[in-house]
Write a protein that holds these residues in place. Structure first.
Motif, PDB file in Angstrom:
ATOM      1  N   ILE A 193       2.193  15.668  -3.759  1.00 40.99           N
ATOM      2  CA  ILE A 193       3.156  15.427  -4.838  1.00 40.99           C
ATOM      3  C   ILE A 193       4.565  15.768  -4.368  1.00 40.99           C
ATOM      4  O   ILE A 193       5.516  15.000  -4.582  1.00 40.99           O
ATOM      5  CB  ILE A 193       2.779  16.260  -6.080  1.00 40.99           C
ATOM      6  N   ALA A 194       4.712  16.920  -3.724  1.00 45.46           N
ATOM      7  CA  ALA A 194       6.039  17.330  -3.246  1.00 45.46           C
ATOM      8  C   ALA A 194       6.603  16.295  -2.290  1.00 45.46           C
ATOM      9  O   ALA A 194       7.799  15.968  -2.332  1.00 45.46           O
ATOM     10  CB  ALA A 194       5.944  18.689  -2.579  1.00 45.46           C
ATOM     11  N   ALA A 196      -3.057   1.079 -13.936  1.00 46.46           N
ATOM     12  CA  ALA A 196      -2.624  -0.136 -13.232  1.00 46.46           C
ATOM     13  C   ALA A 196      -2.575   0.071 -11.725  1.00 46.46           C
ATOM     14  O   ALA A 196      -2.817  -0.865 -10.953  1.00 46.46           O
ATOM     15  CB  ALA A 196      -1.265  -0.573 -13.746  1.00 46.46           C
ATOM     16  N   LEU A 197      -2.278   1.292 -11.300  1.00 46.89           N
ATOM     17  CA  LEU A 197      -2.188   1.596  -9.868  1.00 46.89           C
ATOM     18  C   LEU A 197      -3.555   1.953  -9.272  1.00 46.89           C
ATOM     19  O   LEU A 197      -3.643   2.307  -8.100  1.00 46.89           O
ATOM     20  CB  LEU A 197      -1.203   2.745  -9.644  1.00 46.89           C
ATOM     21  N   GLY A 198      -4.591   1.898 -10.088  1.00 45.84           N
ATOM     22  CA  GLY A 198      -5.935   2.151  -9.583  1.00 45.84           C
ATOM     23  C   GLY A 198      -6.201   3.593  -9.237  1.00 45.84           C
ATOM     24  O   GLY A 198      -6.924   3.872  -8.277  1.00 45.84           O
ATOM     25  N   ALA A 199      -5.620   4.508  -9.992  1.00 48.10           N
ATOM     26  CA  ALA A 199      -5.832   5.934  -9.735  1.00 48.10           C
ATOM     27  C   ALA A 199      -7.231   6.316 -10.176  1.00 48.10           C
ATOM     28  O   ALA A 199      -7.612   6.142 -11.335  1.00 48.10           O
ATOM     29  CB  ALA A 199      -4.793   6.768 -10.476  1.00 48.10           C
ATOM     30  N   HIS A 200      -8.032   6.831  -9.237  1.00 50.10           N
ATOM     31  CA  HIS A 200      -9.401   7.240  -9.544  1.00 50.10           C
ATOM     32  C   HIS A 200      -9.677   8.580  -8.876  1.00 50.10           C
ATOM     33  O   HIS A 200      -9.046   8.953  -7.877  1.00 50.10           O
ATOM     34  CB  HIS A 200     -10.417   6.212  -9.025  1.00 50.10           C
ATOM     35  N   ARG A 229       0.801  -1.221   0.000  1.00 52.31           N
ATOM     36  CA  ARG A 229       0.000   0.000   0.000  1.00 52.31           C
ATOM     37  C   ARG A 229       0.831   1.268   0.000  1.00 52.31           C
ATOM     38  O   ARG A 229       0.614   2.163  -0.810  1.00 52.31           O
ATOM     39  CB  ARG A 229      -0.946  -0.011   1.207  1.00 52.31           C
ATOM     40  N   ARG A 230       1.826   1.372   0.902  1.00 57.17           N
ATOM     41  CA  ARG A 230       2.601   2.609   0.979  1.00 57.17           C
ATOM     42  C   ARG A 230       3.372   2.851  -0.315  1.00 57.17           C
ATOM     43  O   ARG A 230       3.381   3.964  -0.858  1.00 57.17           O
ATOM     44  CB  ARG A 230       3.583   2.534   2.158  1.00 57.17           C
ATOM     45  N   ASN A 231       4.014   1.800  -0.822  1.00 57.16           N
ATOM     46  CA  ASN A 231       4.766   1.916  -2.062  1.00 57.16           C
ATOM     47  C   ASN A 231       3.832   2.269  -3.211  1.00 57.16           C
ATOM     48  O   ASN A 231       4.164   3.069  -4.099  1.00 57.16           O
ATOM     49  CB  ASN A 231       5.492   0.599  -2.348  1.00 57.16           C
ATOM     50  N   GLN A 232       2.627   1.683  -3.205  1.00 55.57           N
ATOM     51  CA  GLN A 232       1.666   1.957  -4.274  1.00 55.57           C
ATOM     52  C   GLN A 232       1.205   3.410  -4.240  1.00 55.57           C
ATOM     53  O   GLN A 232       1.072   4.055  -5.281  1.00 55.57           O
ATOM     54  CB  GLN A 232       0.467   1.017  -4.144  1.00 55.57           C
ATOM     55  N   ALA A 233       1.003   3.947  -3.027  1.00 58.55           N
ATOM     56  CA  ALA A 233       0.569   5.341  -2.915  1.00 58.55           C
ATOM     57  C   ALA A 233       1.644   6.289  -3.423  1.00 58.55           C
ATOM     58  O   ALA A 233       1.349   7.243  -4.167  1.00 58.55           O
ATOM     59  CB  ALA A 233       0.220   5.654  -1.466  1.00 58.55           C
ATOM     60  N   ASP A 234       2.894   6.052  -3.038  1.00 60.40           N
ATOM     61  CA  ASP A 234       3.987   6.902  -3.522  1.00 60.40           C
ATOM     62  C   ASP A 234       4.138   6.778  -5.032  1.00 60.40           C
ATOM     63  O   ASP A 234       4.328   7.780  -5.732  1.00 60.40           O
ATOM     64  CB  ASP A 234       5.297   6.512  -2.837  1.00 60.40           C
ATOM     65  N   ALA A 235       4.052   5.549  -5.531  1.00 58.76           N
ATOM     66  CA  ALA A 235       4.196   5.336  -6.973  1.00 58.76           C
ATOM     67  C   ALA A 235       3.073   6.048  -7.727  1.00 58.76           C
ATOM     68  O   ALA A 235       3.305   6.643  -8.786  1.00 58.76           O
ATOM     69  CB  ALA A 235       4.194   3.844  -7.284  1.00 58.76           C
ATOM     70  N   ARG A 236       1.859   6.012  -7.196  1.00 62.06           N
ATOM     71  CA  ARG A 236       0.727   6.659  -7.862  1.00 62.06           C
ATOM     72  C   ARG A 236       0.926   8.175  -7.934  1.00 62.06           C
ATOM     73  O   ARG A 236       0.686   8.793  -8.965  1.00 62.06           O
ATOM     74  CB  ARG A 236      -0.573   6.320  -7.108  1.00 62.06           C
ATOM     75  N   THR A 237       1.396   8.738  -6.833  1.00 62.10           N
ATOM     76  CA  THR A 237       1.607  10.191  -6.813  1.00 62.10           C
ATOM     77  C   THR A 237       2.709  10.593  -7.782  1.00 62.10           C
ATOM     78  O   THR A 237       2.579  11.577  -8.517  1.00 62.10           O
ATOM     79  CB  THR A 237       1.970  10.650  -5.391  1.00 62.10           C
ATOM     80  N   LEU A 238       3.819   9.857  -7.772  1.00 64.25           N
ATOM     81  CA  LEU A 238       4.901  10.148  -8.711  1.00 64.25           C
ATOM     82  C   LEU A 238       4.422   9.994 -10.149  1.00 64.25           C
ATOM     83  O   LEU A 238       4.728  10.826 -11.020  1.00 64.25           O
ATOM     84  CB  LEU A 238       6.090   9.220  -8.464  1.00 64.25           C
TER      85      LEU A 238
END
Length: 916
Positions: free
Chosen positions: A172-173, A159-163, A132-141
């Motif tokens: 983002i920063a 793929a990261l489920g961004a909705h 989850r944490r890695n996915q959240a950072d990856a989604r923001t980047l």
């Protein structure tokens, strides 16, 4: 034109971009459309067709070159791989990506093109499994990167489920501010001094047996070698008299584990540290892997083993922060910085060069967004940096103080010795120098001085900061030192004088001012006079190569300019010394009240002032004074103009030691307690055993050490049965059409597995241009240093992975390349690798034996090249030299019993075909 049914997406959230897949070789290209249509044509035709289609490719720079374009807007699978699997290895080829993802290796171009969308789908599918944490950072980047124009942005976000709504600016920063999530350095009490207990033969052999494991074959040569190495770990009996062991171990002996055995025993018994130094990054990486045998547990290995390189190899968090701070005005920068952020959170140690940072990522991102984020200008502000306690470099430095084994490189070890010690002023007591035949060259670089435009301008920039209005953290010495100077009037006055004195050094735009106007200020006047003398006397001025000429007799204008510069540099030398003294005095006066952070900052500044400024300024002054008298006999001075791509890049006065092993012995060897210098090619092959050992002692500095031990363990390989050496007598080595034809036919005769070595980059490129298409038509992949734009280590990895590949290279491929098995079965050398007859070599030739010195250097180069051919007991191969002028006296470069056969090209081709 054919069609192929496209593979369906793995799941609803996985959307491979509906674009064609493009692969190309030097002769042909394939474009596979999303509907399965397959087009085959020339690279130029399909390159033009795909230019506006954003195709799927693997390695955009290489693909663009092959289709005749400067760049290609595309979906590069390597960029997606770097995002999904940061800090994980994969070869930058379709086959390499397939292997990394557990897929079958595609063979021809059609299979490769068909594989690209399938591999893209697998990588996108893998994103759905991130925690989850890695996915959240990856989604923001990924959101920021998509907004910056990243072609992979939309499919990655899907793929990261961004909705729903996009992340706000603060989120983002935070995703880019990876330094906030790195662990801090833990402090430890100062380390106790190491003990002096020796290592016995039995202990070394027992440790070696443990490292090899019970199922290992009996290798008596390796055990004998480990025994001989123990002498370097005996307790020292007299000051300045180390135990120095020269140990030559033939290929196949297993010297790496052979010296790890006694080194690790000594470190454990004495609670001390052994520094193992290599010349090439390849061997440093191999050593890192071998040490898994000693410490199979990664956590234990991290405590006991440290890989050390110079600061310029590591990601600087302050540089990364500065780059991230510019994102609001440069949204496209989110693409490279997003990939760098993903890597920074996954990397083991922050090493950008030869660590877990893929070399091909530099090609994808550009040097400005990758290697340039290292501290390449010596601007580290040490404990004044807000990231000091999370710094990758500082972590490595501090871990090295407590480690048992530090794996470093000759450049770092010798530069630190030249500067008086490690970062904390201490020197190791035990060293192992692997690739010891390169010690001479490494010391030559570490103990030289260059009064040149680039060197002097760089010092001015370090002292004064950026003066051209560019946004940079290089704010100069004032910003770094003002707070530490405090209220001390002597230090404050000295700081002002240093900044004033720095203006004698060349400012921005110095190079353009060196013409007839003669430049501004004493340094530029000196450089202009040096340039005039080179242009008046050097040969080959109309060519693209660098120029040089002797200093003596100097032009009157050069002597006059040198005297003026020496006087001007004194106005920088004196206040630098006073500033250092004042800072040292503050440490003494405030010993009881100064907080540890400020103490560290002051100590770091003093070291930086000495190393970055005072020592080079004093060396330059001595060089200027020599113009009015004569160069001291232990040095050789010359004037040179450095050229690259036909343009003048630098000009100046250069000084090297005639024998750089003299300062090596003074600064390092005689201050150590024990040194093991080892290589497969320590000795010459002149035919006189004593002369060969004496040459080894001279090249390694052992001749300047009171006592040394010689040891030689022969290779277990049967070279006469496993190898042939052919000297081709009917190819004109200066006719490139003939040379290229010889390479082509020999490579085809061996069916690949061939390494082509060259004495000059121009010759390599000329041959590559002539043979690339023909080898491609024969289904023989051809890789080339200085052509493919891929770093040498990655090229070697690509070459090793394919049994029928061919590789062209220069010096970097001649030594330190380990390719066992059928992937390397033929070596072709374009001509005898005589030393370049420059001014420095002329001085050493006169000092070390004239023609015999030339022969020794050349034999060692041939010996190193031949050593690439057989790496294990079942290897077989042929070594071919395309030079009919090869003297018989150089035959000692090859193992005993291997005879040079002088043959025509047709016979050589037949012999290669027969051997394979």
């Amino acid at each position: 034109m054919t069609t192929h049914q496209p593979a369906p997406p793995a799941s609803a959230s996985i959307t491979v971009p509906p674009v064609p897949a493009l692969v190309a070789s030097p002769r042909a290209a394939v474009l596979v459309h999303p509907d399965g249509e397959i087009e085959e044509n020339t690279p130029a035709v399909l390159g033009r067709k795909a230019a506006d289609l954003r195709p799927l490719v693997c390695h955009e720079p290489a693909t663009a070159r092959r289709v005749g374009r400067e760049s290609l807007v595309c979906h590069d699978l390597l960029a997606l791989y770097a995002f999904v699997r940061p800090a994980r290895f994969a070869l930058p080829t379709v086959a390499g990506l397939a292997e990394a993802l557990g897929e079958p290796r595609p063979t021809d171009l059609v299979e490769q093109a068909l594989a690209l969308p399938r591999l893209a789908g697998l990588l996108l599918e893998e994103l759905t499994t991130l925690v989850r944490r890695n996915q959240a950072d990856a989604r923001t980047l990924a959101f920021a990167m998509a907004r910056g124009g990243w072609p992979w942005g939309a499919p990655v976000l899907a793929a990261l489920g961004a909705h729903g709504d996009s992340p706000h600016g603060a989120t983002i920063a935070r995703a880019f501010r990876v330094w906030e999530r790195l662990t801090e350095i833990s402090e430890h009490a100062p380390e106790v001094a190491a003990g002096h207990l020796p290592v016995s033969d039995a202990e070394a052999r027992a440790r070696l047996s443990d490292l090899l494991g019970g199922a290992a074959e009996d290798r008596p040569q390796q055990a004998d070698y480990a025994s001989a190495a123990t002498a370097a770990f005996a307790p020292r009996e007299r000051k300045a008299t180390p135990h120095m062991v020269l140990a030559e171990a033939g290929t196949g002996v297993g010297k790496t584990l052979g010296y790890i055995a006694p080194a690790s025993v000594w470190a454990e018994k004495n609670d001390g540290t052994v520094w193992i130094s290599t010349y090439t990054r390849n061997l440093q990486r191999q050593l890192d892997g071998e040490l898994d045998r000693l410490h199979p547990d990664p956590a234990e290995k991290a405590r006991r083993v440290v890989i050390r390189k110079g600061r310029e190899n590591y990601l600087c968090l302050l540089n990364l922060e500065e780059a991230v701070s510019r994102l609001p005005g440069q949204p496209a920068a989110a693409i490279p910085l997003g990939l760098m952020a993903r890597w920074a959170m996954a990397t083991r140690d922050g090493d950008l060069v030869g660590g877990d940072f893929p070399g091909w990522l530099v090609d994808i991102l550009g040097r400005g967004w990758s290697l340039a984020l290292a501290d390449r200008r010596g601007e580290c502000i040490f404990s004044a940096c807000p990231h000091f306690n999370r710094c990758y470099i500082e972590k490595a430095v501090r871990r090295a103080r407590r480690a048992q084994l530090v794996v470093a490189n000759h450049a770092l070890v010798l530069v630190q010795a030249a500067l008086g010690g490690l970062e904390d002023g201490t020197l190791p007591t035990r060293y192992v120098f692997d690739e010891g035949h390169h010690l001479f060259d490494a010391a030559d670089g570490a103990f030289s001085a260059h009064l040149s435009g680039l060197e002097t301008a760089e010092l001015r920039r370090w002292l004064l900061g950026a003066e051209d209005g560019s946004r940079t953290r290089a704010r100069g010495l004032k910003a770094r030192a003002e707070e530490l100077v405090g209220d001390n009037p002597r230090a404050a006055e000295a700081l002002v004088e240093v900044l004033h004195g720095a203006r004698v050094l060349p400012g921005p735009g110095w190079h353009a001012r060196l013409g007839e106007a003669g430049g501004r200020g004493p340094t530029e006047h000196f450089l202009s006079a040096a340039r005039a003398q080179v242009l008046a006397r050097a040969r080959g001025q109309d060519g693209p190569y660098s120029l040089e000429t002797e200093v003596a007799p100097p032009l009157p204008a050069l002597v006059e300019a040198g005297a003026a510069l020496e006087t001007a540099l004194n106005e920088l030398d004196q206040p630098l010394a006073r500033l250092m003294t004042a800072l040292e005095q503050r440490l003494d006066d405030e010993a009881s009240t100064l907080d540890p952070t400020n103490r560290q900052r002051i100590e770091g500044l003093i070291r930086s002032l000495e190393r970055r400024a005072l020592l080079p300024v004093r060396a330059w002054r001595a060089m200027c004074r020599a113009l009015q008298a004569e160069t001291p006999p232990e040095y050789v001075d010359w004037l040179g103009i450095e050229r690259a791509y036909g343009r003048d890049m630098d000009v100046g006065l250069h000084r090297h030691w005639v024998d750089p092993m003299v300062p090596f012995a003074t600064a390092l060897a005689t201050r150590a307690h024990g040194l093991l210098v080892t290589s497969a090619t320590l000795r010459d092959g002149s035919g006189d055993p004593e002369a060969d050992w004496q040459a080894a002692e001279r090249r390694t500095g052992a001749v300047h050490v009171p006592e040394r031990v010689r040891a030689a363990v022969p290779s277990p390989f049967d070279y006469p049965a496993q190898t042939r050496v052919l000297v081709v007598t009917d190819v004109r080595k200066d006719t490139m059409d003939q040379v290229a034809a010889a390479y082509r036919e020999l490579f085809k005769a061996s069916d690949g597995g061939a390494l082509g070595l060259f004495t000059a980059i121009g010759r390599l490129r000329a041959v590559h241009e002539r043979i690339a298409a023909d080898l491609d038509a024969a289904d023989l992949p051809l890789y080339a240093q200085h052509v493919d734009g891929i770093d040498p280590a990655t090229l070697v990895d690509m070459f090793r992975a394919e049994e029928n590949a061919c590789l062209l290279g220069t010096d970097a491929m001649r030594d330190g390349v380990d390719v066992p098995g059928r992937s390397l079965r033929l070596i072709v050398f374009d001509r005898v690798p005589w030393p370049r007859p420059d001014i420095l070599h002329k001085a050493r030739r006169a000092e070390f034996g004239g023609r015999a010195y030339d022969d020794m250097v050349t034999r060692l180069r041939l010996k190193q090249a031949f050593g690439r051919l057989v790496r294990r007991a079942d290897d077989r191969g042929v070594f071919v030299l395309l030079d009919p002028m090869m003297p018989s006296r150089l035959g000692g470069a090859f193992p005993e019993g291997v005879v040079m056969e002088r043959v025509g090209l047709a016979e050589a081709i037949a012999a290669v075909r027969e051997t394979m």
